[in-house]
Design a protein around this motif. Sequence first.
Motif, PDB file in Angstrom:
ATOM      1  N   GLY A   1      -9.012  -2.669   2.102  1.00 26.88           N
ATOM      2  CA  GLY A   1      -9.741  -2.513   0.844  1.00 26.88           C
ATOM      3  C   GLY A   1     -11.235  -2.627   1.040  1.00 26.88           C
ATOM      4  O   GLY A   1     -11.710  -3.400   1.867  1.00 26.88           O
ATOM      5  N   PHE A   2     -11.989  -1.853   0.290  1.00 22.84           N
ATOM      6  CA  PHE A   2     -13.443  -1.957   0.263  1.00 22.84           C
ATOM      7  C   PHE A   2     -13.917  -1.498  -1.112  1.00 22.84           C
ATOM      8  O   PHE A   2     -13.215  -0.797  -1.845  1.00 22.84           O
ATOM      9  CB  PHE A   2     -14.101  -1.141   1.392  1.00 22.84           C
ATOM     10  CG  PHE A   2     -13.707   0.298   1.421  1.00 22.84           C
ATOM     11  CD1 PHE A   2     -14.298   1.242   0.601  1.00 22.84           C
ATOM     12  CD2 PHE A   2     -12.711   0.729   2.304  1.00 22.84           C
ATOM     13  CE1 PHE A   2     -13.939   2.564   0.642  1.00 22.84           C
ATOM     14  CE2 PHE A   2     -12.338   2.067   2.354  1.00 22.84           C
ATOM     15  CZ  PHE A   2     -12.946   2.983   1.516  1.00 22.84           C
ATOM     16  N   ASP A   3     -15.137  -1.899  -1.439  1.00 28.28           N
ATOM     17  CA  ASP A   3     -15.685  -1.605  -2.759  1.00 28.28           C
ATOM     18  C   ASP A   3     -16.131  -0.148  -2.833  1.00 28.28           C
ATOM     19  O   ASP A   3     -16.813   0.355  -1.927  1.00 28.28           O
ATOM     20  CB  ASP A   3     -16.872  -2.518  -3.058  1.00 28.28           C
ATOM     21  CG  ASP A   3     -16.446  -3.979  -3.156  1.00 28.28           C
ATOM     22  OD1 ASP A   3     -15.276  -4.212  -3.507  1.00 28.28           O
ATOM     23  OD2 ASP A   3     -17.279  -4.863  -2.865  1.00 28.28           O
ATOM     24  N   LEU A   4     -15.754   0.522  -3.909  1.00 26.90           N
ATOM     25  CA  LEU A   4     -16.181   1.886  -4.163  1.00 26.90           C
ATOM     26  C   LEU A   4     -17.450   1.888  -5.000  1.00 26.90           C
ATOM     27  O   LEU A   4     -17.746   0.921  -5.702  1.00 26.90           O
ATOM     28  CB  LEU A   4     -15.076   2.670  -4.880  1.00 26.90           C
ATOM     29  CG  LEU A   4     -13.751   2.801  -4.133  1.00 26.90           C
ATOM     30  CD1 LEU A   4     -12.708   3.497  -4.999  1.00 26.90           C
ATOM     31  CD2 LEU A   4     -13.935   3.564  -2.824  1.00 26.90           C
ATOM     32  N   ASN A   5     -18.200   2.964  -4.909  1.00 25.53           N
ATOM     33  CA  ASN A   5     -19.437   3.089  -5.670  1.00 25.53           C
ATOM     34  C   ASN A   5     -19.104   3.179  -7.158  1.00 25.53           C
ATOM     35  O   ASN A   5     -18.377   4.080  -7.587  1.00 25.53           O
ATOM     36  CB  ASN A   5     -20.218   4.327  -5.218  1.00 25.53           C
ATOM     37  CG  ASN A   5     -21.604   4.383  -5.821  1.00 25.53           C
ATOM     38  OD1 ASN A   5     -21.764   4.764  -6.971  1.00 25.53           O
ATOM     39  ND2 ASN A   5     -22.600   3.974  -5.038  1.00 25.53           N
ATOM     40  N   THR A   6     -19.629   2.241  -7.940  1.00 24.24           N
ATOM     41  CA  THR A   6     -19.280   2.177  -9.362  1.00 24.24           C
ATOM     42  C   THR A   6     -19.869   3.338 -10.160  1.00 24.24           C
ATOM     43  O   THR A   6     -19.266   3.807 -11.125  1.00 24.24           O
ATOM     44  CB  THR A   6     -19.762   0.844  -9.947  1.00 24.24           C
ATOM     45  OG1 THR A   6     -21.180   0.699  -9.718  1.00 24.24           O
ATOM     46  CG2 THR A   6     -19.037  -0.323  -9.296  1.00 24.24           C
TER      47      THR A   6
ATOM     48  N   PHE B   1      -7.844   7.241  -5.560  1.00 29.66           N
ATOM     49  CA  PHE B   1      -7.436   5.867  -5.245  1.00 29.66           C
ATOM     50  C   PHE B   1      -7.085   5.131  -6.537  1.00 29.66           C
ATOM     51  O   PHE B   1      -7.613   5.441  -7.616  1.00 29.66           O
ATOM     52  CB  PHE B   1      -8.563   5.110  -4.536  1.00 29.66           C
ATOM     53  CG  PHE B   1      -8.821   5.579  -3.118  1.00 29.66           C
ATOM     54  CD1 PHE B   1      -7.923   6.397  -2.471  1.00 29.66           C
ATOM     55  CD2 PHE B   1      -9.978   5.187  -2.452  1.00 29.66           C
ATOM     56  CE1 PHE B   1      -8.149   6.815  -1.168  1.00 29.66           C
ATOM     57  CE2 PHE B   1     -10.227   5.599  -1.151  1.00 29.66           C
ATOM     58  CZ  PHE B   1      -9.315   6.420  -0.519  1.00 29.66           C
ATOM     59  N   HIS B   2      -6.197   4.162  -6.392  1.00 28.17           N
ATOM     60  CA  HIS B   2      -5.858   3.272  -7.503  1.00 28.17           C
ATOM     61  C   HIS B   2      -5.619   1.881  -6.944  1.00 28.17           C
ATOM     62  O   HIS B   2      -4.977   1.704  -5.896  1.00 28.17           O
ATOM     63  CB  HIS B   2      -4.605   3.760  -8.239  1.00 28.17           C
ATOM     64  CG  HIS B   2      -4.177   2.830  -9.340  1.00 28.17           C
ATOM     65  ND1 HIS B   2      -4.759   2.834 -10.593  1.00 28.17           N
ATOM     66  CD2 HIS B   2      -3.236   1.835  -9.356  1.00 28.17           C
ATOM     67  CE1 HIS B   2      -4.189   1.902 -11.338  1.00 28.17           C
ATOM     68  NE2 HIS B   2      -3.270   1.281 -10.616  1.00 28.17           N
ATOM     69  N   GLU B   3      -6.124   0.901  -7.644  1.00 30.39           N
ATOM     70  CA  GLU B   3      -5.961  -0.508  -7.247  1.00 30.39           C
ATOM     71  C   GLU B   3      -5.408  -1.281  -8.432  1.00 30.39           C
ATOM     72  O   GLU B   3      -5.955  -1.223  -9.538  1.00 30.39           O
ATOM     73  CB  GLU B   3      -7.306  -1.086  -6.798  1.00 30.39           C
ATOM     74  CG  GLU B   3      -7.173  -2.455  -6.135  1.00 30.39           C
ATOM     75  CD  GLU B   3      -8.496  -2.914  -5.548  1.00 30.39           C
ATOM     76  OE1 GLU B   3      -8.478  -3.707  -4.600  1.00 30.39           O
ATOM     77  OE2 GLU B   3      -9.557  -2.455  -6.035  1.00 30.39           O
TER      78      GLU B   3
ATOM     79  N   ASP C   1      -7.917   2.398   5.997  1.00 27.12           N
ATOM     80  CA  ASP C   1      -8.728   1.187   5.882  1.00 27.12           C
ATOM     81  C   ASP C   1      -8.763   0.694   4.439  1.00 27.12           C
ATOM     82  O   ASP C   1      -8.694  -0.515   4.176  1.00 27.12           O
ATOM     83  CB  ASP C   1     -10.138   1.485   6.392  1.00 27.12           C
ATOM     84  CG  ASP C   1     -11.014   0.239   6.413  1.00 27.12           C
ATOM     85  OD1 ASP C   1     -10.456  -0.882   6.425  1.00 27.12           O
ATOM     86  OD2 ASP C   1     -12.256   0.377   6.382  1.00 27.12           O
ATOM     87  N   TYR C   2      -8.863   1.619   3.465  1.00 27.71           N
ATOM     88  CA  TYR C   2      -8.865   1.208   2.061  1.00 27.71           C
ATOM     89  C   TYR C   2      -7.509   0.622   1.655  1.00 27.71           C
ATOM     90  O   TYR C   2      -7.451  -0.397   0.957  1.00 27.71           O
ATOM     91  CB  TYR C   2      -9.206   2.406   1.178  1.00 27.71           C
ATOM     92  CG  TYR C   2      -9.073   2.117  -0.303  1.00 27.71           C
ATOM     93  CD1 TYR C   2     -10.058   1.419  -0.996  1.00 27.71           C
ATOM     94  CD2 TYR C   2      -7.933   2.523  -1.001  1.00 27.71           C
ATOM     95  CE1 TYR C   2      -9.931   1.145  -2.342  1.00 27.71           C
ATOM     96  CE2 TYR C   2      -7.797   2.254  -2.358  1.00 27.71           C
ATOM     97  CZ  TYR C   2      -8.787   1.562  -3.021  1.00 27.71           C
ATOM     98  OH  TYR C   2      -8.652   1.276  -4.346  1.00 27.71           O
TER      99      TYR C   2
ATOM    100  N   ALA D   1       0.858  -1.190   0.000  1.00 32.89           N
ATOM    101  CA  ALA D   1       0.000   0.000   0.000  1.00 32.89           C
ATOM    102  C   ALA D   1       0.889   1.233   0.000  1.00 32.89           C
ATOM    103  O   ALA D   1       1.887   1.301   0.724  1.00 32.89           O
ATOM    104  CB  ALA D   1      -0.922   0.008   1.216  1.00 32.89           C
ATOM    105  N   LEU D   2       0.524   2.212  -0.808  1.00 33.27           N
ATOM    106  CA  LEU D   2       1.320   3.429  -0.972  1.00 33.27           C
ATOM    107  C   LEU D   2       0.421   4.645  -0.776  1.00 33.27           C
ATOM    108  O   LEU D   2      -0.629   4.754  -1.397  1.00 33.27           O
ATOM    109  CB  LEU D   2       1.953   3.466  -2.370  1.00 33.27           C
ATOM    110  CG  LEU D   2       2.708   4.743  -2.746  1.00 33.27           C
ATOM    111  CD1 LEU D   2       3.923   4.954  -1.852  1.00 33.27           C
ATOM    112  CD2 LEU D   2       3.131   4.709  -4.222  1.00 33.27           C
TER     113      LEU D   2
END
Length: 474
Positions: A249-254, A202-204, A244-245, A91-92
């Motif tokens: 990690g958690f799902d973002l609103n698409t 954010f970037h995953e 926390d993200y 994580a960065l």
Amino acid sequence: MPPYSDDKAIDRSIGRKVLIDQSKQQQISLISGFRGVARHLKSVLTVEINTEPISLSGLDDVRMLIIPQPKSALGTGEIETIWKFVEEGGALMILSGEGGERQSLNELVAKYGIVVNKDSVIRTVFLKYFDPKEALVANGVVNRSIAAAAKKNVSTEQKQNSQSLSFIYPFGSTLTVTNRSSTIVLSSGSTSFPTSRPVAAFHETKPNELNKQGRVCVVGSVSMFHDTYIDKEENGKIFDTIVDYLINGFDLNTIDAAEPEIHDYINIPDHIHMSQQIKVCMYEGELDSAVSSDFMKILDNSLNSVSLKHWPMTLRLYEALSLSPPPLTIVEPQFDLPMPPFTPAVFPPLFQELPMPTLELFDLDELFSSPETQLSQLANRSEETDLSFFIEKAGEITGLSSELSRNDRTPKRIMELALNKLMMFKRSMMDGELDVDMSGFDVQEDHHNLEQNYLGNDEMDDQLFSDIDEFDDL
């Protein structure tokens, strides 16, 4: 410690450390500025600092790497090391500042479709904080999953609007997200300038061989999580949400991620620089025929010409005095500006609007009606107890009040003036009856009749004045 090989996958998700980089001359450290950050992180992971160049060996057992506003450039090897660290599931978190950063930082985050702009976010309306760069953003949440992850109790309407977190964004810059793989989560809001521009993204990454994903967060303000501001508004909740993200990690609103409420970037001219320049008149007047059309002939070049004819004499004078000539220096010219310095107005003046004409207070039928009609309407509206009011208004309608002074417009004076005019009118009528053909009459007899008539007029005058005295008694 064995070196890392390219063909060996490492699971960074099992690391238990948070490494805060201090090797790039950062002004903020755990001792000064990041005590609140350490307090928030210690409940999750172990916090350590890094003062050496970033390498894979130094990132052993590191779960998250924080780079707060580096002042010196990152080396090419360090950038590739950080990329590999993220690809292995690390994580960065990158925290920038106002005015943008060095090119190496944009080179680092450009791989993830994020660019730190060379600007500054200011608040256009004063609210709570005095410095304009301390922007209080009340509607800057772009992705509504941030409010849900922050565990903030909000109503259903707030969840629909996703405007449920307020934060202060001090001394920060904006971001530009050029890749669909990165998601904008925070913006500068509608009361700041630039308006509704990204300030956090954010970037995953894609899953690696071990089915692990690395995550990156870029925030344009390092002061947002400084000890001075982390406990103000809801900055602490936002920092915990970002951690926390990055960790879990958690799902973002698409829907919000696909079409964020972001405005286009608008560039404005440098008004401070323009206000210091000499202004010219843009008015094109009639050209005098005596003046040549070639304006270059009008310029006098002798005012700024350079002549070195005295330079040899000056050098010989130094030799005669046994002195060493000083080095040549540039003398800065001082120009007298033809116009006084300008002080730009921050806010335009507010002028009071003129009231609307009170036309509805006038009865146009009454104003344009004849005096007889006005007197008839006045008589219908008045009663016996309104005698004084009736006389005063009748004097205004007939114009009798205009012949009296303002302090002398009493009912008694108006009646006296009206009776006087009536008497003069009757006398003129009587004088007109006497003006007949006198031929065939005796002059003496006529003279006697005229005297009788005048005596009768005097008796009439006495009768009229006696009526006025009776009115005064009433």
